[in-house]
Design an enzyme around this catalytic site. Structure first.
Site, mmCIF file in Angstrom:
data_model
loop_
_atom_site.group_PDB
_atom_site.id
_atom_site.type_symbol
_atom_site.label_atom_id
_atom_site.label_comp_id
_atom_site.label_asym_id
_atom_site.label_seq_id
_atom_site.Cartn_x
_atom_site.Cartn_y
_atom_site.Cartn_z
ATOM 1 N N GLY A 115 0.772 -1.233 0.000
ATOM 2 C CA GLY A 115 0.000 0.000 0.000
ATOM 3 C C GLY A 115 0.808 1.290 0.000
ATOM 4 O O GLY A 115 0.482 2.238 -0.705
ATOM 5 N N GLY A 116 1.884 1.327 0.779
ATOM 6 C CA GLY A 116 2.683 2.550 0.862
ATOM 7 C C GLY A 116 3.366 2.898 -0.448
ATOM 8 O O GLY A 116 3.780 4.037 -0.666
ATOM 9 N N CYS B 146 6.300 4.686 16.426
ATOM 10 C CA CYS B 146 6.483 5.529 17.610
ATOM 11 C C CYS B 146 5.149 5.862 18.271
ATOM 12 O O CYS B 146 5.045 6.843 18.997
ATOM 13 C CB CYS B 146 7.204 6.814 17.242
ATOM 14 S SG CYS B 146 8.916 6.565 16.821
HETATM 15 C C1 SPV Z 1 4.116 5.067 7.226
HETATM 16 O O1 SPV Z 1 5.008 4.226 7.090
HETATM 17 O O2 SPV Z 1 4.347 6.206 7.639
HETATM 18 C C2 SPV Z 1 2.731 4.729 6.897
HETATM 19 C C3 SPV Z 1 2.477 3.545 6.106
HETATM 20 O O3 SPV Z 1 1.834 5.460 7.211
HETATM 21 S S1 SPV Z 1 2.840 3.806 4.461
HETATM 22 O O4 SPV Z 1 1.596 3.826 3.730
HETATM 23 O O5 SPV Z 1 3.658 2.687 4.054
HETATM 24 O O6 SPV Z 1 3.528 5.052 4.298
#
Ligand code: SPV
Ligand code: MN
Length: 629
Positions: A221-222, A272
């Site tokens: 997803g990221g 965190c």
């Molecule tokens: C993060 O890693 O800061 C997230 C998940 O919120 S991602 O969609 O992978 O960025």
């Protein structure tokens, strides 16, 4: 005439849907990438109930999602080696002559565009392309940012449905005037588990000039959900030109006395406690990941860019995260990813209540207790970055302002990282610039067992936004500093640290202590309580915390607890200034002089306090003597 291509390649029903949007540029763009990626079929999603249902069902039919026993729950798997953002292959494309800091991953625009077009040539062969329209931020608002997503992953198109506000009608309304972001994604060739196969050709390229992002050969997803971190990079660049901010921040309502609600933003690097902070059960959540901030009528106002959560599931249990737990056990529409599916169609993840099942299917394929990877390391029941995707409307602590076009007025901003030995649990900056520089721009986080590489290494992550910057750090920090200009009322800026340890390595605070820090910050933001000035900022008075600990979590907070947690650690704070200064001097191009000045003033305050009181200074020393730095 691009509409010829569209007419030829689209079934008439899909073509008619596109024609409802009167925007030749948009049609031309779509035609270009249909010609280039050559999908077998094209589906245009108008956000009608029927269209949304189609996307949901096709994700299951094509095997990208599997139905679980619980109603409306599905599970998706990403490739074993495609479980997180690919920082190495995510690049901001820069024209010849333009440079950004080394800390930002960049590549030459011309060559990279050639490369990505080569990679994406015919990449959708045999697949269906889904075209979707969304709005980042509330619709009909100063904050609204329209985005068009083209993807051949029904899982991506479905996830976006849960996470973002629908935008087809907005595109129809805006017609030729729409200034939209464009995302083209392909999962590429899939293996027998329906996961992206050609990971060596995984790329995420951000083209600021065209307000466009390419994402190829990945499903995580990221890397793929175009409205999340991909649009975020475009928005940071657009905001810089227009005087607004895109921040990697939660937004929450903190509930004070007499029904007062003060809204806070919070920036925390991954792992965190950001999602769990946004879900504190005494408070209300507006957003857990990305916020747009604007100056409106002399005040800072913010919106949640999203309307759902793509949250880390590791560690979610009924005791510590009751709100998330309940939502995950409701009949809400949920996509789990990269956790364990049991033979009965149930699910399990790391630190979930109950016993770990003997076997099932997880991100590594068939899984059984004790399964090892090729290096002999045990494969955990779920991946540490495994996630759940769900709309915020399913949380009983949802703040009523989520879709308010005006956003919420921000009274406080919080920065927090994982820090075992330097920062006190909570402190307030002397003013805006001090907060932005000494807290936000100085943010670091220690690596954990959950990240790759050595544990306990401090990673520099200004505003927790380093991975997403599409402008230089100099410009980004200046934009943050300048943001306060012309404000009638500046939000208070706080730093928190949930991870302080004693000399034996034990955490000094429990998870629920953070509830108290926010109640105190709420009182401070409204100037209801006094604070003690220390060299690094203002800290709570013992009496105020003692009272809040009792009231909020029914805990006796002793003078010893207070002294240990809130003593000023001069040596560690100076070591931190040294580290941060060095980074800004050696790795960042032309950091603003004010950054050096503010850090230098802080160093002087620390040294002069050390002369009088030693290396570790009890707050009572500062309070008794009424020292004002
Ligand atoms: C993060 O890693 O800061 C997230 C998940 O919120 S991602 O969609 O992978 O960025
Ligand atoms: Mn995030």
């Amino acid at each position: 005439m691009p509409s010829n291509i569209l007419k030829e390649r689209l079934e008439s029903k899909q073509y008619e849907k596109l024609l409802r949007i009167d925007n030749p540029d948009l049609h031309e763009f779509i035609a270009k990438y249909i010609e280039h990626c050559t999908p077998e079929k094209v589906f245009v999603c108008t956000d009608s109930v029927e269209d949304i249902k189609y996307i949901r069902e096709i994700s299951i039919e094509n095997g990208e999602e599997i139905k679980l026993t619980a109603e409306n729950h599905t599970i998706h798997f990403d490739n074993y080696n495609d479980q997180a953002r690919d920082k190495k292959n995510t690049k901001i494309l820069l024209p010849q002559g333009v440079e950004l800091d080394k800390a930002i991953n960049t590549a030459r625009r011309k060559e990279s565009l050639e490369e990505i077009h080569k990679i994406m040539k015919d990449i959708m062969k045999g697949k269906e392309l889904y075209i979707r329209f969304f709005c980042l931020g509330p619709t009909n608002s100063e904050f609204s940012q329209p985005v068009m997503q083209m993807t051949d992953s029904a899982y991506v198109a479905h996830s976006e449905d849960l996470l973002y506000r629908q935008g087809f009608e907005e595109f129809v309304r805006q017609g030729r005037n729409a200034r939209f972001f464009k995302i083209v994604h392909s999962a590429g060739e899939l293996d027998e588990r329906n996961t992206s196969k050609n990971l060596d050709k995984r790329r995420v390229y951000i083209d600021l000039e065209k307000n466009m992002v390419y994402s190829a050969n990945t499903q995580y997803g990221g890397n793929t959900i175009g409205l999340k971190k991909l649009s975020m990079r475009l928005a940071i660049n657009r905001g810089k030109k227009e005087g607004w901010l895109t921040e990697h921040m939660l937004v929450m309502g903190v509930h004070g006395p007499d029904n007062r609600v003060t809204y806070f933003t919070g920036a925390f690097p991954s792992l965190c406690g950001k999602t769990s902070t946004s879900m504190l059960d005494n408070e209300t959540v507006v957003g857990d990941d990305i916020a747009y901030l604007r100056k409106i009528d002399g005040r800072v106002r913010a919106v949640n860019v999203e309307k759902g959560v793509f949250g880390i599931i590791m560690g979610v249990n009924s005791k510590d995260d009751p709100i998330i737990w309940n939502a995950l056990h409701s009949s809400a529409e949920i996509i789990f990813s990269n956790i364990l599916m049991t033979p009965e169609g149930g699910v399990h993840w790391i630190e979930k209540d109950g016993e770990i099942p003997e076997k099932g299917i997880n991100y590594s394929g068939e899984w059984y207790k004790g399964k090892k990877d090729e290096n002999g390391k045990e494969i955990t029941v779920s991946h540490r970055n495994a996630r759940f995707t769900i709309s915020l409307k399913n949380f009983n602590n949802l703040d009523p302002t989520l879709h308010d076009p005006k956003g919420v007025e921000i009274g406080g901003m919080v920065y927090g990282g994982r820090d075992s030995d330097t920062w006190v649990p909570i402190k307030e900056a002397f003013d805006w610039a001090h907060g932005i520089i000494a807290y936000g721009a100085s943010l670091e986080s220690e690596t954990t067992a959950a990240t790759l590489g050595q544990e306990g290494v401090r990673k520099f992550n200004p505003m927790s936004n380093l991975d997403f910057l599409s402008v230089s750090l100099r410009d980004y920090i200046n934009a943050n500093l300048d943001f306060a200009k012309g404000l009638e009322k500046e939000p208070s800026i706080f730093a928190v640290n949930y991870f302080l340890k004693d000399k034996d390595g034990n955490f000094l605070n429990s998870r629920e202590d953070k509830k108290v820090w926010y109640k105190w910050a709420e009182l401070r933001a409204n100037r209801d309580v006094d604070a003690i000035d220390t060299p690094t900022g203002r800290i709570p008075k013992y009496e105020d915390l003692k009272k809040l600990f009792k009231e909020i979590i029914n805990k006796e907070f002793t003078q010893e607890d207070y002294n240990e947690q809130f003593k000023i650690r001069v040596k560690e704070n100076i070591a931190k200034i040294d580290r941060i200064e060095k980074i800004y001097r050696t790795q960042i191009i032309d950091a603003p002089q004010i950054l050096h000045d503010i850090l230098e003033e802080q160093r002087k305050r620390l040294l002069s306090a050390q002369e009088k009181h030693g290396e570790y200074i009890k707050p009572s020393k500062l309070a008794q003597q009424g020292i004002r730095f």
